[in-house]
Design a protein around this motif. Sequence first.
Motif, PDB file in Angstrom:
ATOM      1  N   ASP A  64       0.846  -1.199   0.000  1.00  7.34           N
ATOM      2  CA  ASP A  64       0.000   0.000   0.000  1.00  7.34           C
ATOM      3  C   ASP A  64       0.878   1.244   0.000  1.00  7.34           C
ATOM      4  OD1 ASP A  64      -2.592  -1.205   0.124  1.00  7.34           O
ATOM      5  OD2 ASP A  64      -2.229  -1.688   2.232  1.00  7.34           O
ATOM      6  N   ARG A  65       0.378   2.318  -0.611  1.00  9.04           N
ATOM      7  CA  ARG A  65       1.113   3.578  -0.605  1.00  9.04           C
ATOM      8  C   ARG A  65       0.787   4.364   0.658  1.00  9.04           C
ATOM      9  NH1 ARG A  65       0.871   6.919  -6.087  1.00  9.04           N
ATOM     10  NH2 ARG A  65      -1.122   7.488  -5.149  1.00  9.04           N
ATOM     11  N   ALA A  66       1.805   4.911   1.291  1.00 10.71           N
ATOM     12  CA  ALA A  66       1.607   5.718   2.503  1.00 10.71           C
ATOM     13  C   ALA A  66       0.739   6.925   2.189  1.00 10.71           C
ATOM     14  CB  ALA A  66       2.956   6.179   3.042  1.00 10.71           C
ATOM     15  N   GLY A  67      -0.202   7.221   3.082  1.00 12.18           N
ATOM     16  CA  GLY A  67      -1.039   8.403   2.940  1.00 12.18           C
ATOM     17  C   GLY A  67      -2.258   8.230   2.067  1.00 12.18           C
ATOM     18  N   ASP A  68      -2.384   7.059   1.412  1.00 11.53           N
ATOM     19  CA  ASP A  68      -3.525   6.828   0.529  1.00 11.53           C
ATOM     20  C   ASP A  68      -4.772   6.475   1.329  1.00 11.53           C
ATOM     21  OD1 ASP A  68      -2.509   7.413  -1.914  1.00 11.53           O
ATOM     22  OD2 ASP A  68      -2.432   5.355  -2.660  1.00 11.53           O
ATOM     23  N   ILE A  69      -5.922   6.905   0.806  1.00 13.80           N
ATOM     24  CA  ILE A  69      -7.188   6.476   1.389  1.00 13.80           C
ATOM     25  C   ILE A  69      -7.658   5.228   0.639  1.00 13.80           C
ATOM     26  CG2 ILE A  69      -7.855   8.746   2.216  1.00 13.80           C
ATOM     27  CD1 ILE A  69      -9.554   9.075  -0.282  1.00 13.80           C
ATOM     28  N   LYS A  70      -8.478   4.404   1.294  1.00 17.58           N
ATOM     29  CA  LYS A  70      -8.902   3.139   0.686  1.00 17.58           C
ATOM     30  C   LYS A  70     -10.004   3.333  -0.350  1.00 17.58           C
ATOM     31  CE  LYS A  70      -8.873  -1.467   0.550  1.00 17.58           C
ATOM     32  NZ  LYS A  70      -7.732  -2.262   0.097  1.00 17.58           N
ATOM     33  N   HIS A  71     -11.000   4.162  -0.019  1.00 13.76           N
ATOM     34  CA  HIS A  71     -12.147   4.315  -0.915  1.00 13.76           C
ATOM     35  C   HIS A  71     -12.503   5.792  -1.092  1.00 13.76           C
ATOM     36  CE1 HIS A  71     -12.766   0.024  -0.876  1.00 13.76           C
ATOM     37  NE2 HIS A  71     -12.787   0.029   0.448  1.00 13.76           N
ATOM     38  N   SER A  72     -12.967   6.118  -2.270  1.00 14.10           N
ATOM     39  CA  SER A  72     -13.337   7.487  -2.572  1.00 14.10           C
ATOM     40  C   SER A  72     -14.505   7.516  -3.543  1.00 14.10           C
ATOM     41  CB  SER A  72     -12.135   8.236  -3.160  1.00 14.10           C
ATOM     42  OG  SER A  72     -12.436   9.596  -3.336  1.00 14.10           O
ATOM     43  N   ASN A  73     -15.500   8.295  -3.206  1.00 13.60           N
ATOM     44  CA  ASN A  73     -16.691   8.436  -4.047  1.00 13.60           C
ATOM     45  C   ASN A  73     -17.349   9.761  -3.659  1.00 13.60           C
ATOM     46  OD1 ASN A  73     -20.003   7.336  -3.695  1.00 13.60           O
ATOM     47  ND2 ASN A  73     -19.093   7.760  -5.672  1.00 13.60           N
ATOM     48  N   ALA A  74     -17.720  10.557  -4.651  1.00 17.96           N
ATOM     49  CA  ALA A  74     -18.145  11.938  -4.377  1.00 17.96           C
ATOM     50  C   ALA A  74     -19.655  12.118  -4.437  1.00 17.96           C
ATOM     51  CB  ALA A  74     -17.485  12.879  -5.376  1.00 17.96           C
ATOM     52  N   ASP A  75     -20.154  12.915  -3.498  1.00 16.21           N
ATOM     53  CA  ASP A  75     -21.491  13.499  -3.598  1.00 16.21           C
ATOM     54  C   ASP A  75     -21.309  14.825  -4.330  1.00 16.21           C
ATOM     55  OD1 ASP A  75     -23.752  15.115  -3.127  1.00 16.21           O
ATOM     56  OD2 ASP A  75     -24.188  14.146  -1.223  1.00 16.21           O
ATOM     57  N   ILE A  76     -21.872  14.956  -5.533  1.00 11.27           N
ATOM     58  CA  ILE A  76     -21.656  16.172  -6.335  1.00 11.27           C
ATOM     59  C   ILE A  76     -22.889  17.085  -6.346  1.00 11.27           C
ATOM     60  CG2 ILE A  76     -19.858  15.162  -7.768  1.00 11.27           C
ATOM     61  CD1 ILE A  76     -21.955  14.662  -9.947  1.00 11.27           C
ATOM     62  N   SER A  77     -23.798  16.869  -5.405  1.00  6.52           N
ATOM     63  CA  SER A  77     -25.046  17.643  -5.406  1.00  6.52           C
ATOM     64  C   SER A  77     -24.799  19.136  -5.151  1.00  6.52           C
ATOM     65  CB  SER A  77     -26.020  17.079  -4.361  1.00  6.52           C
ATOM     66  OG  SER A  77     -25.443  17.074  -3.072  1.00  6.52           O
ATOM     67  N   LYS A  78     -23.822  19.468  -4.334  1.00  8.32           N
ATOM     68  CA  LYS A  78     -23.550  20.884  -4.046  1.00  8.32           C
ATOM     69  C   LYS A  78     -23.047  21.612  -5.292  1.00  8.32           C
ATOM     70  CE  LYS A  78     -20.738  23.896  -1.082  1.00  8.32           C
ATOM     71  NZ  LYS A  78     -19.659  23.941  -0.076  1.00  8.32           N
ATOM     72  N   ALA A  79     -22.124  20.990  -6.024  1.00 10.74           N
ATOM     73  CA  ALA A  79     -21.617  21.601  -7.251  1.00 10.74           C
ATOM     74  C   ALA A  79     -22.726  21.726  -8.291  1.00 10.74           C
ATOM     75  CB  ALA A  79     -20.455  20.785  -7.807  1.00 10.74           C
ATOM     76  N   LYS A  80     -23.609  20.748  -8.353  1.00  7.79           N
ATOM     77  CA  LYS A  80     -24.732  20.818  -9.288  1.00  7.79           C
ATOM     78  C   LYS A  80     -25.636  22.001  -8.948  1.00  7.79           C
ATOM     79  CE  LYS A  80     -25.275  16.065 -10.958  1.00  7.79           C
ATOM     80  NZ  LYS A  80     -26.216  14.943 -11.116  1.00  7.79           N
ATOM     81  N   LYS A  81     -25.911  22.162  -7.670  1.00  2.00           N
ATOM     82  CA  LYS A  81     -26.857  23.196  -7.224  1.00  2.00           C
ATOM     83  C   LYS A  81     -26.275  24.599  -7.351  1.00  2.00           C
ATOM     84  CE  LYS A  81     -29.596  24.654  -3.223  1.00  2.00           C
ATOM     85  NZ  LYS A  81     -29.932  24.358  -1.797  1.00  2.00           N
ATOM     86  N   LEU A  82     -25.033  24.798  -6.900  1.00  2.00           N
ATOM     87  CA  LEU A  82     -24.479  26.153  -6.800  1.00  2.00           C
ATOM     88  C   LEU A  82     -23.612  26.569  -7.988  1.00  2.00           C
ATOM     89  CD1 LEU A  82     -23.610  26.316  -2.983  1.00  2.00           C
ATOM     90  CD2 LEU A  82     -25.647  27.159  -4.163  1.00  2.00           C
ATOM     91  N   LEU A  83     -23.047  25.591  -8.710  1.00  2.00           N
ATOM     92  CA  LEU A  83     -22.211  25.925  -9.869  1.00  2.00           C
ATOM     93  C   LEU A  83     -22.890  25.595 -11.194  1.00  2.00           C
ATOM     94  CD1 LEU A  83     -18.672  24.640  -8.728  1.00  2.00           C
ATOM     95  CD2 LEU A  83     -19.697  26.902  -8.360  1.00  2.00           C
ATOM     96  N   GLY A  84     -23.984  24.840 -11.137  1.00  2.00           N
ATOM     97  CA  GLY A  84     -24.617  24.390 -12.375  1.00  2.00           C
ATOM     98  C   GLY A  84     -23.842  23.271 -13.044  1.00  2.00           C
ATOM     99  N   TYR A  85     -23.005  22.607 -12.260  1.00  2.00           N
ATOM    100  CA  TYR A  85     -22.161  21.513 -12.768  1.00  2.00           C
ATOM    101  C   TYR A  85     -23.031  20.316 -13.120  1.00  2.00           C
ATOM    102  CZ  TYR A  85     -18.549  17.814 -12.455  1.00  2.00           C
ATOM    103  OH  TYR A  85     -17.714  16.752 -12.691  1.00  2.00           O
ATOM    104  N   ASP A  86     -22.876  19.806 -14.338  1.00  2.00           N
ATOM    105  CA  ASP A  86     -23.692  18.682 -14.796  1.00  2.00           C
ATOM    106  C   ASP A  86     -22.827  17.783 -15.673  1.00  2.00           C
ATOM    107  OD1 ASP A  86     -25.846  17.023 -15.270  1.00  2.00           O
ATOM    108  OD2 ASP A  86     -26.676  18.288 -16.865  1.00  2.00           O
ATOM    109  N   PRO A  87     -21.971  16.952 -15.083  1.00  2.00           N
ATOM    110  CA  PRO A  87     -20.963  16.215 -15.852  1.00  2.00           C
ATOM    111  C   PRO A  87     -21.577  15.256 -16.863  1.00  2.00           C
ATOM    112  CG  PRO A  87     -21.120  15.344 -13.621  1.00  2.00           C
ATOM    113  CD  PRO A  87     -21.935  16.609 -13.646  1.00  2.00           C
TER     114      PRO A  87
END
Length: 333
Positions: A282-305
């Motif tokens: 394993d690499r030092a400092g790495d996190i095991k899992h990552s998954n984003a809630d993008i609702s804030k960017a959608k609401k306030l930036l109009g982000y729609d990937p």
Amino acid sequence: MGYENLKFPEGSLFLVTGSAGFIGSNLVEAILKLGYKVRGLDNLSTGKKANVEEFLGNANYEFIEGDIRNFETCLKACDGVDFVLNQAAWGSVPRSITMPLLYEEINVKGTLNMMEAARQSGVKKFVYASSSSVYGDEPNLPKKEGREGNVLSPYSLTKKVNEEYGRLYANLYGLDTYGLRYFNVFGRRQNPNGAYAAVIPKFISQLINGEQPTINGDGKQSRDFTYIDNVIEANLKACNASHEAAGQAYNIAFGGREFLIDIYTQLAYALGKDIPPIFGPDRAGDIKHSNADISKAKKLLGYDPYWSFEKGIEAAIEWYSENLKSKEESKQV
């Protein structure tokens, strides 16, 4: 698909720092295609001049070779600029663990120099690269802004400090700042070489060359891999965002979750290779899992990937297959 129809005031000038890097050069290309002026700033410590050479003949493009650690350089770069897209930084969690002083100097002091230069120059919007690594050891999925844990590396800490300065510059000085927490960005022009290369281009490059890649850990770690065009959309939409949305950080991802071993298997199949990976520590400092809630960017930036992982990985395989082969063929000529 996300940003092609965005409009800015006629004659707008964008400054892209880290413009010769992976994300920076893609931002330069996108803005020039929209018809606006771009000034690029890069000291070429990690970026490559080759990434922006094709733009040098464009009348709307200007390149400054300079370092964000020099405040006078930052002031010069911000002169007359409407929008700053600050991508200049050193990445890599493992490298930051071995070089914490340099990361502080570049990622914290350099970003602060840019914010202050932007403030003094009357810049309208200051958009800067943050990172999903600010979530640290917070275990819950999906990752949601306002629910962060303890950071696990100097790199993560520099991004957390950037966000605090962004908040202060919005609240104290009225500079509209927007922090974009990138989740494992991949795509064209990402460097596949070196000890700290991102995993997707490195796997593709090694498989094309018939080499046996190493997966750090058991391969069961997961990431929200995000195609480059989604990141371009987020940066440009932040430049159109409201003042009320300023001074905050936003998750920028597609909102999916891919396991490393599955990605490797998919790449090997797509490239017609039957090469089992090596499993390393394993690499030092790495996190095991990552998954984003993008609702804030959608609401306030109009982000729609638009670009899912599946669409993005198909485009990335095609780009690397063409470019890596053409380089190999050029050596044989």
